[in-house]
Scaffold this motif. Structure first.
Motif, PDB file in Angstrom:
ATOM      1  N   ARG A 192       0.856  10.047  -2.874  1.00  0.00           N
ATOM      2  CA  ARG A 192       1.039   8.652  -2.456  1.00  0.00           C
ATOM      3  C   ARG A 192       1.882   7.885  -3.466  1.00  0.00           C
ATOM      4  N   ARG A 193       1.664   8.164  -4.737  1.00  0.00           N
ATOM      5  CA  ARG A 193       2.466   7.510  -5.777  1.00  0.00           C
ATOM      6  C   ARG A 193       3.927   7.909  -5.657  1.00  0.00           C
ATOM      7  N   ALA A 194       4.167   9.206  -5.404  1.00  0.00           N
ATOM      8  CA  ALA A 194       5.547   9.689  -5.262  1.00  0.00           C
ATOM      9  C   ALA A 194       6.222   9.061  -4.036  1.00  0.00           C
ATOM     10  N   LYS A 195       5.489   8.951  -2.917  1.00  0.00           N
ATOM     11  CA  LYS A 195       6.065   8.316  -1.717  1.00  0.00           C
ATOM     12  C   LYS A 195       6.417   6.855  -1.981  1.00  0.00           C
ATOM     13  N   HIS A 196       5.507   6.159  -2.676  1.00  0.00           N
ATOM     14  CA  HIS A 196       5.741   4.746  -2.987  1.00  0.00           C
ATOM     15  C   HIS A 196       6.957   4.592  -3.896  1.00  0.00           C
ATOM     16  N   ARG A 218     -14.676  -6.082 -22.541  1.00  0.00           N
ATOM     17  CA  ARG A 218     -13.337  -5.798 -22.018  1.00  0.00           C
ATOM     18  C   ARG A 218     -13.338  -4.325 -21.617  1.00  0.00           C
ATOM     19  N   LEU A 219     -12.261  -3.865 -21.021  1.00  0.00           N
ATOM     20  CA  LEU A 219     -12.177  -2.460 -20.624  1.00  0.00           C
ATOM     21  C   LEU A 219     -12.100  -1.560 -21.855  1.00  0.00           C
ATOM     22  N   ALA A 220     -12.785  -0.427 -21.804  1.00  0.00           N
ATOM     23  CA  ALA A 220     -12.604   0.610 -22.824  1.00  0.00           C
ATOM     24  C   ALA A 220     -11.293   1.344 -22.534  1.00  0.00           C
ATOM     25  N   PRO A 221     -10.662   1.928 -23.547  1.00  0.00           N
ATOM     26  CA  PRO A 221      -9.367   2.602 -23.328  1.00  0.00           C
ATOM     27  C   PRO A 221      -9.386   3.617 -22.194  1.00  0.00           C
ATOM     28  N   ILE A 222     -10.488   4.379 -22.068  1.00  0.00           N
ATOM     29  CA  ILE A 222     -10.528   5.436 -21.054  1.00  0.00           C
ATOM     30  C   ILE A 222     -10.512   4.861 -19.640  1.00  0.00           C
ATOM     31  N   SER A 223     -10.971   3.603 -19.489  1.00  0.00           N
ATOM     32  CA  SER A 223     -10.999   2.986 -18.156  1.00  0.00           C
ATOM     33  C   SER A 223      -9.604   2.720 -17.613  1.00  0.00           C
ATOM     34  N   GLU A 224      -8.646   2.566 -18.505  1.00  0.00           N
ATOM     35  CA  GLU A 224      -7.276   2.349 -18.036  1.00  0.00           C
ATOM     36  C   GLU A 224      -6.779   3.545 -17.238  1.00  0.00           C
ATOM     37  N   ASP A 225      -7.296   4.727 -17.574  1.00  0.00           N
ATOM     38  CA  ASP A 225      -6.896   5.916 -16.831  1.00  0.00           C
ATOM     39  C   ASP A 225      -7.676   6.058 -15.525  1.00  0.00           C
ATOM     40  N   LEU A 226      -8.762   5.326 -15.383  1.00  0.00           N
ATOM     41  CA  LEU A 226      -9.432   5.243 -14.075  1.00  0.00           C
ATOM     42  C   LEU A 226      -8.641   4.356 -13.124  1.00  0.00           C
ATOM     43  N   LEU A 227      -7.960   3.345 -13.707  1.00  0.00           N
ATOM     44  CA  LEU A 227      -7.274   2.333 -12.901  1.00  0.00           C
ATOM     45  C   LEU A 227      -5.764   2.539 -12.826  1.00  0.00           C
ATOM     46  N   GLN A 228      -5.242   3.479 -13.598  1.00  0.00           N
ATOM     47  CA  GLN A 228      -3.788   3.640 -13.675  1.00  0.00           C
ATOM     48  C   GLN A 228      -3.174   3.948 -12.303  1.00  0.00           C
ATOM     49  N   ASP A 229      -2.029   3.337 -12.053  1.00  0.00           N
ATOM     50  CA  ASP A 229      -1.251   3.522 -10.802  1.00  0.00           C
ATOM     51  C   ASP A 229      -1.901   2.851  -9.601  1.00  0.00           C
ATOM     52  N   ILE A 230      -2.855   1.943  -9.829  1.00  0.00           N
ATOM     53  CA  ILE A 230      -3.520   1.322  -8.676  1.00  0.00           C
ATOM     54  C   ILE A 230      -2.560   0.424  -7.898  1.00  0.00           C
ATOM     55  N   GLU A 231      -1.480  -0.058  -8.577  1.00  0.00           N
ATOM     56  CA  GLU A 231      -0.485  -0.889  -7.886  1.00  0.00           C
ATOM     57  C   GLU A 231       0.592  -0.059  -7.193  1.00  0.00           C
ATOM     58  N   GLU A 232       0.464   1.268  -7.235  1.00  0.00           N
ATOM     59  CA  GLU A 232       1.497   2.145  -6.700  1.00  0.00           C
ATOM     60  C   GLU A 232       1.133   2.683  -5.310  1.00  0.00           C
ATOM     61  N   ASN A 233       0.298   1.948  -4.589  1.00  0.00           N
ATOM     62  CA  ASN A 233      -0.134   2.352  -3.245  1.00  0.00           C
ATOM     63  C   ASN A 233      -0.813   3.727  -3.252  1.00  0.00           C
ATOM     64  N   THR A 234      -1.567   3.990  -4.341  1.00  0.00           N
ATOM     65  CA  THR A 234      -2.212   5.297  -4.480  1.00  0.00           C
ATOM     66  C   THR A 234      -3.540   5.381  -3.747  1.00  0.00           C
ATOM     67  N   VAL A 235      -4.166   4.211  -3.514  1.00  0.00           N
ATOM     68  CA  VAL A 235      -5.458   4.195  -2.823  1.00  0.00           C
ATOM     69  C   VAL A 235      -5.444   3.101  -1.762  1.00  0.00           C
ATOM     70  N   ASP A 236      -6.378   3.207  -0.822  1.00  0.00           N
ATOM     71  CA  ASP A 236      -6.495   2.188   0.223  1.00  0.00           C
ATOM     72  C   ASP A 236      -7.255   0.975  -0.297  1.00  0.00           C
ATOM     73  N   PHE A 237      -6.827  -0.198   0.137  1.00  0.00           N
ATOM     74  CA  PHE A 237      -7.557  -1.431  -0.152  1.00  0.00           C
ATOM     75  C   PHE A 237      -8.257  -1.878   1.119  1.00  0.00           C
ATOM     76  N   ILE A 238      -9.435  -2.443   0.948  1.00  0.00           N
ATOM     77  CA  ILE A 238     -10.236  -2.901   2.087  1.00  0.00           C
ATOM     78  C   ILE A 238     -10.596  -4.368   1.874  1.00  0.00           C
ATOM     79  N   PRO A 239     -10.916  -5.099   2.945  1.00  0.00           N
ATOM     80  CA  PRO A 239     -11.304  -6.511   2.787  1.00  0.00           C
ATOM     81  C   PRO A 239     -12.594  -6.630   1.980  1.00  0.00           C
ATOM     82  N   ASN A 240     -12.686  -7.708   1.178  1.00  0.00           N
ATOM     83  CA  ASN A 240     -13.929  -7.952   0.466  1.00  0.00           C
ATOM     84  C   ASN A 240     -14.974  -8.514   1.426  1.00  0.00           C
ATOM     85  N   PHE A 241     -16.113  -8.945   0.915  1.00  0.00           N
ATOM     86  CA  PHE A 241     -17.241  -9.301   1.793  1.00  0.00           C
ATOM     87  C   PHE A 241     -16.938 -10.469   2.738  1.00  0.00           C
TER      88      PHE A 241
END
Length: 794
Positions: free
Chosen positions: A361-365, A124-147
């Motif tokens: 980006r998080r603030a704009k969202h 499962r994820l280690a606790p520190i990984s949650e801070d790698l992924l935090q705010d990912i639903e807040e339009n903070t990064v670009d998403f691209i199509p998968n393969f």
């Protein structure tokens, strides 16, 4: 049938273009990390897929095969072994400085053992990984199509962690490779904050905060030239050495104990290498090599033959085995999808820019969501302010669409506001709910103003970056594991470049709590304890602990963490493992003064030894300080300048006062000179170096005592019988010591009771004067007396 059109192509052009496309694919999609989140695509996909499966730290582990299948099926069209191997490394605490996957089961070992098959392990994820992924639903990064363009995946994770530096990265692309060593999270965050505060900071100043890599396996980095070069240019080479100590096995035998090994070295391979060098005759005087590692930690024991020189053997192990090895640093990462070699400041700058972008980006969202919510609340507020009109409109409307149109017209609201009014429950019309509506509107407007301030004010933005970094440091920050030493083979290396060298105060309490502070003002003792030793020097100085068995144990001041305020320090045994039968009788800071002068020792059989302080400089943690006769013990240690006076006191009350110059200085491994001629059954119990205006205190086990002027103790030649210090032999003498009137002493009983006495309160008499009661105990005796060190700088 028409002729097919054939276009001639030179084979070298075709090969060039095809290989170029392949190279770019390997560089961007497989081998190199992104400077922003420090991850390669496979690691990013593993973390994202694990989160999407809901395998967060507070949820149960799931089979690794399930995670690998999710990654393969949705994001990473490569072999399952490559995905599982990448996930295994993310869970190994000897490969990752901060593990990103919390593995359950056999995930391999430092011996080089492979992990169990993915069907057997769970993760499962280690606790520190949650801070790698935090705010990912807040339009903070670009998403691209998968393969296959059926899903989207993040192009980068909105990492709050400077992951590229704290976990490092290595990989081989086409025509290039990266090898970034791991670093200490606390140090890297402190460096980021320094850079936030001063964009013009030099790399040299940054290195005072980030002195070098910090490996999960600890070890020692020897020399800082390679670190300086790597941090300045992006490429360099460092030397890593395992951490070892020398233990005395008794009967003239010693062992080298290896407790940490270089990063990414297999323990089994190292033991095999060492055994091979012994077989080939490159190293002799080794009788056995065995692995005693357990859950408590790594421990490789190298038993030496009698009279073997452990330092020579260690140096040969460094030369012929991987106990000392070189590591190449090449700080190459992707910046805007292009590989670049960067110095450490540039890497930090890219991460700070990324954090600013993520927070913006998080603030704009959040602003868009807050403004949409405000818009709805304004409509609801209009409805509650015009309730009768709303009811009339709704009752007169024949359908919902008609009611919506009428509300827009009558209340001058938008379509979305009209829909919200129609969906409003009747319970929202009570007065408390109306008040809550107004409160919600005020709160959302306050949030909107705050979010706008972030977008319009760079100082506020940078303060948020700083606060979030400090939060990460508070959650995951830890102490450095890897020690950094100057290379003694290169005189030009400056130790202070890697270790903050400054004035320090080291205190040791009666109950063996050690503390380092920057000022005497911060020296404290705990309840039922007291400070028994205080030494001052620099952070790079060695502290020598002399024991009754004639050994000198050493640790370097910088190894002890600095404490402030009311802290009482740490147990000494965290830093110094003394044999059970040895007791500390003196603590000396091997500072410049001590090295340039003498260290004096006295024994219970009346011997006094004087040795140049510089002879105690050693890289070994335990050295012989004196060659003791059988049954003899060291009773005290002190620093002298060669021109002082000595006072020895015996159990039977004899004292001898002589000049230090009567003692010839000798080497460490000697016995010393006779200081006093003892009667049979008598023994020396005190060793004092006379200071100006000293008093001589004589204290008995019953708590009786007196203070006499040092002038009453006539100067004599050494090796005499001495003079009596009390006329009444019925009392059992506990201690004879020198002190000043503004000193105080501590008496300790055999049941641990502590009595503190001001020297000024002790009755002053002639040398043979009466002994007066100073402290009383019920059916008990005092067993120890200590002069409390004065809290003033020398």
């Amino acid at each position: 049938m028409k002729d097919k059109q054939i276009t001639p192509v030179a084979i070298e052009d075709k090969m060039r273009n095809s290989y170029l496309n392949y190279s770019l694919s390997v560089i961007i999609d497989r081998a190199l990390p992104d400077v922003r989140d420090g991850l390669k695509p496979v690691h990013r996909r593993i973390l994202y897929a694990t989160k999407k499966l809901g395998l967060v730290p507070d949820k149960p582990h799931r089979k690794s095969a399930r995670i690998v299948g999710e990654v393969l099926g949705k994001y990473h069209p490569h072999g399952d072994a490559s995905v599982y191997n990448a996930m295994v490394r993310m869970a190994q605490n000897f490969n990752q400085r901060y593990i990103l996957i919390d593995g359950h089961g056999n995930f391999g070992s430092i011996d080089g053992d492979s992990a169990a098959a993915m069907r057997y392990t769970e993760a499962r994820l280690a606790p520190i990984s949650e801070d790698l992924l935090q705010d990912i639903e807040e339009n903070t990064v670009d998403f691209i199509p998968n393969f296959d363009s059926s899903l989207e995946e993040p192009s980068v994770l909105p990492s709050r962690l400077p992951n590229l530096l704290i976990n490092g990265s290595n990989g081989i692309a086409v025509g290039m490779s990266t090898n970034i060593p791991p670093h200490n999270l606390s140090e890297v965050i402190d460096g980021l904050i320094q850079l936030l505060n001063n964009q013009e900071i030099s790399i040299k100043d940054l290195m005072k905060t980030i002195p070098g890599p910090d490996f999960p396996t600890g070890g020692i980095i020897v020399g800082n030239d390679g670190i300086k070069t790597a941090y300045t240019t992006g490429t360099g080479k460092i030397t890593i050495r395992g951490r070892s100590k020398i233990e005395d096995e008794g009967r003239g035998k010693q062992s080298i104990i290896i407790t940490e090994i270089p990063y990414q070295l297999s323990k089994a391979k190292l033991i095999e290498e060492m055994a091979d060098t012994v077989k080939k005759g490159k190293i002799d005087n080794i009788s056995d090599i065995r692995d005693e590692s357990d859950r408590e930690g790594l421990r490789i024991v190298i038993e030496l033959k009698k009279k073997a020189n452990p330092e020579i053997i260690l140096n040969r192990l460094y030369k012929y085995t991987s106990l000392q090895s070189n590591m190449r640093i090449n700080m190459l990462a992707l910046v805007d999808q292009q590989p670049k070699v960067m110095n450490i400041k540039k890497i930090l700058e890219h991460f700070l820019d990324f954090r600013r972008e993520v927070i913006t980006r998080r603030a704009k969202h959040q602003l868009e969501k807050a403004q949409a919510r405000e818009h709805i609340l304004i409509g609801l507020k209009k409805a509650t302010d015009n309730l009768d009109k709303v009811i009339k409109v709704i009752r007169s409307s024949k359908s919902t669409p008609e009611a919506k149109r009428n509300l827009k017209k009558e209340l001058e609201v938008t379509k979305k506001q009209a829909e919200a009014i129609l969906n409003m429950r009747l319970q929202r019309l009570v007065s408390l709910e109306i008040d809550k509506l107004e409160g919600d509107l005020a709160e959302i407007r306050e949030k909107i103003n705050y979010l706008k301030s972030i977008l319009n004010n760079n100082d506020i933005l940078d303060n948020i970056v700083k606060d979030e970094l400090l939060e990460i440091k508070e959650k995951y920050g830890d102490k450095r594991k890897t020690k950094i030493l100057a290379d003694d083979s290169k005189a030009e290396i400056e130790k202070e470049d890697l270790i903050k060298d400054k004035d320090v105060v080291i205190s040791l309490s009666y109950r063996n709590y050690i503390k380092k502070t920057d000022s005497l003002d911060n020296v404290r003792s705990a309840k039922n304890d007291f400070i028994s030793n205080i030494v001052t020097g620099r952070n790079l100085d060695q502290i020598l602990f002399f024991t009754d068995k004639g050994q000198a144990y050493s640790i370097t001041s910088h190894e002890i963490p600095e404490h402030h305020g009311l802290s009482t320090g740490d147990p000494l045994n965290q830093y110094l493992k003394l044999p059970m039968d040895e007791h500390i009788v003196g603590v000396i800071m091997l500072n410049d003064y001590a090295k340039e002068n003498y260290i004096m020792l006295a024994t219970k059989d009346g011997l006094v030894k004087k040795t140049k302080g510089e002879e105690y400089e050693s890289s070994i943690s335990s050295i012989k300080a004196i060659n003791l006769n059988e049954g003899d013990e060291v009773i005290g240690a002190a620093v002298s300048n060669g021109q002082q006076e000595i006072l020895l006191g015996t159990k039977e009350g004899y004292t001898i006062h002589f000049k230090e110059e009567e003692i010839t200085d000798t080497g460490r491994n000697t016995k010393g000179s006779k200081g006093i001629n003892l009667d049979e059954g008598d023994k020396v119990i005190s060793f004092n170096i006379i200071e100006d205006s000293s008093l001589v205190l004589s204290i008995t086990k019953e708590g009786r005592g007196k203070a006499s002027p040092v002038e009453d103790y006539t100067l004599q030649k050494r090796n005499g019988k001495g003079l009596k210090t009390m006329s009444n032999d019925k009392y059992k003498l506990l201690e004879i010591l020198t002190a000043k009137t503004d000193d105080k002493i501590i008496l300790v009983s055999d049941n641990g009771e502590i009595v503190e006495i001001e020297v000024s309160d002790i009755t002053e008499t002639k040398r043979l004067g009466a002994m007066y009661s100073q402290a009383k105990l019920n059916n008990d005796e005092f067993v120890k007396i200590i002069r409390v060190p004065r809290l003033e700088k020398e």
